[in-house]
Design an enzyme around this catalytic site. Sequence first.
Site: not given
Ligand code: IPE
Ligand code: IPE
Ligand code: MG
Length: 254
Positions: A82, A34
């Site tokens: 997602n 993340d």
């Molecule tokens: C969790 O991250 C999913 C992945 C890393 C693929 P998210 O960014 O989607 O999670 P939340 O929304 O912060 O809980």
């Molecule tokens: C994790 O990074 C990747 C996926 C969830 C696919 P994010 O896109 O959630 O990045 P943040 O949490 O917005 O920084």
């Molecule tokens: Mg995230």
Amino acid sequence: MILSRSRLSRKTAPAPAAGDGPAVVPRHVAIIMDGNGRWAKARHLPRVAGHRAGAEAVRRTLRASAKLGIECVTLYAFSSENWKRPEEEIADLTGLMKQFIRSELDEIHASNIRLRIIGDHRAFEPEAAAMVDEAVARTAGNTGSTLVVALNYGSQDELARAMRKLGERIQAGTLDPEAISPDLIAAELDTADLPPLDLLIRTSGEVRLSNFLLWQAAYAELFFTDTLWPDFDEACLAAAVDVYARRERRYGGR
Ligand code: IPE
Ligand code: IPE
Ligand code: MG
């Protein structure tokens, strides 16, 4: 934020000293990757640049985990939630997934790594889904380590699918409800034949599981770090594994 040992473990085992035998290497490490968006935002870049840098971190992490001798690595690449993201971001992530397969599959295969998917990748556009299928098929006979990628994965969805299968067996008269046990449920999960989860890492400072491996994490050690995923590297993984090696796992015993 790396939670200190004293806050997380009830008892702190001394660090294994040289000559004490091999350090404890987790067999199965899962990572919630993340922070790509925040990494990009901090650099005034589009989110896709963060995802691209995140793919680089995946390459580094796979090489690092091979070096450490980790048997199974599970990466949370796309959750079942997602899909709430804008279409453009989903397309960028799908494109990067295809690019990753094109550029990395030869090395993964040559390294004798078996690729496995948890979740339902058939929800992605057909070309991407087919590339994933081919990659899984090509590496299926490999006998080294296992790379598990969670695609359109959600733990609650995985459990619901498992319950549905058990329900069908009950309805068909081939399963007695009394016979349902934790082992029987585990055998219906996407992770059925993987080693038990030892260490679960989440980057970016968020302290939640976001629907990842809820069942499997029952007795996993948890490690949260403020490092954003695109900055994750060999030293970060080694640090997490080092903290793991110092934890005392009790499984409810004493
Ligand atoms: C969790 O991250 C999913 C992945 C890393 C693929 P998210 O960014 O989607 O999670 P939340 O929304 O912060 O809980
Ligand atoms: C994790 O990074 C990747 C996926 C969830 C696919 P994010 O896109 O959630 O990045 P943040 O949490 O917005 O920084
Ligand atoms: Mg995230």
